[in-house]
Design an enzyme around this catalytic site. Structure first.
Site, short mmCIF file in Angstrom:
data_model
loop_
_atom_site.label_atom_id
_atom_site.label_comp_id
_atom_site.label_asym_id
_atom_site.label_seq_id
_atom_site.Cartn_x
_atom_site.Cartn_y
_atom_site.Cartn_z
N THR A 160 4.72 -0.95 5.99
CA THR A 160 3.73 -0.62 7.01
C THR A 160 2.59 -1.61 6.89
O THR A 160 2.29 -2.11 5.81
CB THR A 160 3.22 0.82 6.87
OG1 THR A 160 2.45 1.17 8.02
CG2 THR A 160 2.34 1.00 5.62
N ALA A 217 -3.24 -3.64 -6.01
CA ALA A 217 -4.13 -4.24 -5.01
C ALA A 217 -5.59 -3.99 -5.37
O ALA A 217 -6.22 -4.80 -6.05
CB ALA A 217 -3.79 -3.69 -3.63
N ARG A 218 -6.14 -2.86 -4.92
CA ARG A 218 -7.50 -2.47 -5.25
C ARG A 218 -7.55 -0.96 -5.45
O ARG A 218 -6.96 -0.21 -4.65
CB ARG A 218 -8.49 -2.87 -4.14
CG ARG A 218 -8.85 -4.35 -4.11
CD ARG A 218 -9.71 -4.74 -5.29
NE ARG A 218 -10.19 -6.10 -5.20
CZ ARG A 218 -9.56 -7.16 -5.70
NH1 ARG A 218 -8.37 -7.00 -6.29
NH2 ARG A 218 -10.08 -8.37 -5.60
N GLU A 246 -13.67 -0.11 -12.07
CA GLU A 246 -13.29 -0.90 -13.24
C GLU A 246 -14.52 -1.40 -14.01
O GLU A 246 -15.53 -1.74 -13.40
CB GLU A 246 -12.44 -2.10 -12.79
CG GLU A 246 -11.13 -1.65 -12.18
CD GLU A 246 -10.28 -2.82 -11.67
OE1 GLU A 246 -10.71 -3.99 -11.83
OE2 GLU A 246 -9.21 -2.56 -11.11
N HIS A 264 -5.80 -4.59 -14.87
CA HIS A 264 -5.97 -5.53 -13.76
C HIS A 264 -5.45 -6.92 -14.14
O HIS A 264 -6.19 -7.92 -14.11
CB HIS A 264 -7.45 -5.62 -13.35
CG HIS A 264 -7.62 -6.07 -11.93
ND1 HIS A 264 -8.64 -5.62 -11.11
CD2 HIS A 264 -6.92 -6.95 -11.16
CE1 HIS A 264 -8.56 -6.20 -9.93
NE2 HIS A 264 -7.51 -7.01 -9.95
#
Length: 297
Positions: A160, A217-218, A246, A264
């Protein structure tokens, strides 16, 4: 052009810049008229303290902490590092899918604790990866790299994104349908005002029992409190490389057996980090010469 680098970035490319000062942005307490270039890793740019700034070379693809509009208003070019970290991040996303689905970290802990007395079947049996349905949220460079890796695992791929496109890499679905239909979900959307909180409690409730949720991603794309609640319930499992605040990680996650946590490290390979430094340096050198930056945002 004198450059302020907020840390010592890896690889030899940094040595090609004539004047580089390495110091964190927090060390700036008064305006610096001598700094014309900034090499930073997705950090807020103190334009008031850098009045002669010409370029911001962002070490990374994501630049959500950089006020691009304000930089543009001050005539400051902002660049990032697309392309060079696609494979490394896709590799980690797949590593987290495999680790969470096959209980790799849980098995490692079991062996190290001395609890293994016979067969791992003493514990909860894992689910297979092959033949599963993988839902990719954001079929950009990294999402596409994940989709290509999925072929080797005989996965059915759904994707998507904001604008549906014809892609041989997978079948398009609206976001809610993708979440409800997938066994494995991997997040690869950029963090924007539109995607912040995109995966909220309602959407997390759409996930199948036993689904694996991976985010490289985030962290802010997901409602972290709602995700923690789903993981605490044990209904789903996850592989998380990013978090909303973070380096803070929700305390509840630290003891859960159904979560794989990494700090990360999506782009954290020697080859990729050196390539990222190469690109930020090339962008700064281009601006210094009065040329168009290679990868402006």
């Amino acid at each position: 052009m004198k450059i302020l680098a907020t840390r010592r970035y890896p690889g030899p490319a940094l040595e090609e810049l004539d004047e580089v000062e390495v110091a964190p942005l927090a060390s700036l307490t008064e305006p610096r008229e001598d700094i014309e270039g900034l090499l930073a890793a997705n950090e807020p740019v103190p334009l008031d303290l850098l009045p002669r700034l010409r370029a911001v070379a962002n070490f990374g693809v994501g630049y959500d902490q950089v006020d691009v509009a304000a930089c543009a208003a001050h005539g400051v070019v902002v660049t990032n590092t697309p392309g060079v970290l696609d494979d490394a991040t896709a590799d980690l996303a797949f590593a987290l899918i495999l680790a969470a689905r096959r209980q790799v970290v849980e098995g490692d802990r079991f062996v190290r604790s001395g609890g293994w007395s016979g067969s791992w079947s003493e514990g909860t049996l894992a689910e297979e990866v092959a033949g599963s349905t993988l839902g990719i949220v954001g079929l950009g460079r990294i999402g596409s790299a994940v989709a290509r890796r999925a072929r080797g695992f005989d996965l059915r791929v759904l994707y998507t994104q904001r604008r549906p496109t014809d892609s041989e890499l997978g079948e398009y679905r609206e976001l809610d349908a993708l979440l409800a239909e997938s066994d494995l979900i991997s997040i690869h959307a950029p963090l924007t005002a539109e995607t912040e909180g995109l995966i909220d409690a309602r959407r997390l409730a759409l996930l199948r029992d036993g689904a694996v949720f991976v985010n490289t991603a985030r962290g802010e794309i997901v409602d972290e409190r709602a995700l923690v609640a789903e993981l605490v319930s044990g209904r789903i499992s996850a592989g998380l490389d990013v978090f909303a605040h973070e380096p803070e990680v929700p305390a509840e996650l630290l003891e859960l057996p159904n979560v794989v946590l990494t700090p990360h490290i999506g782009s954290a390979t020697r080859q990729t980090r050196e390539a990222m430094t190469r690109l930020v340096v090339d962008n700064l050198l281009a601006v210094e010469r009065g040329e168009r930056a290679l990868t402006p945002v």
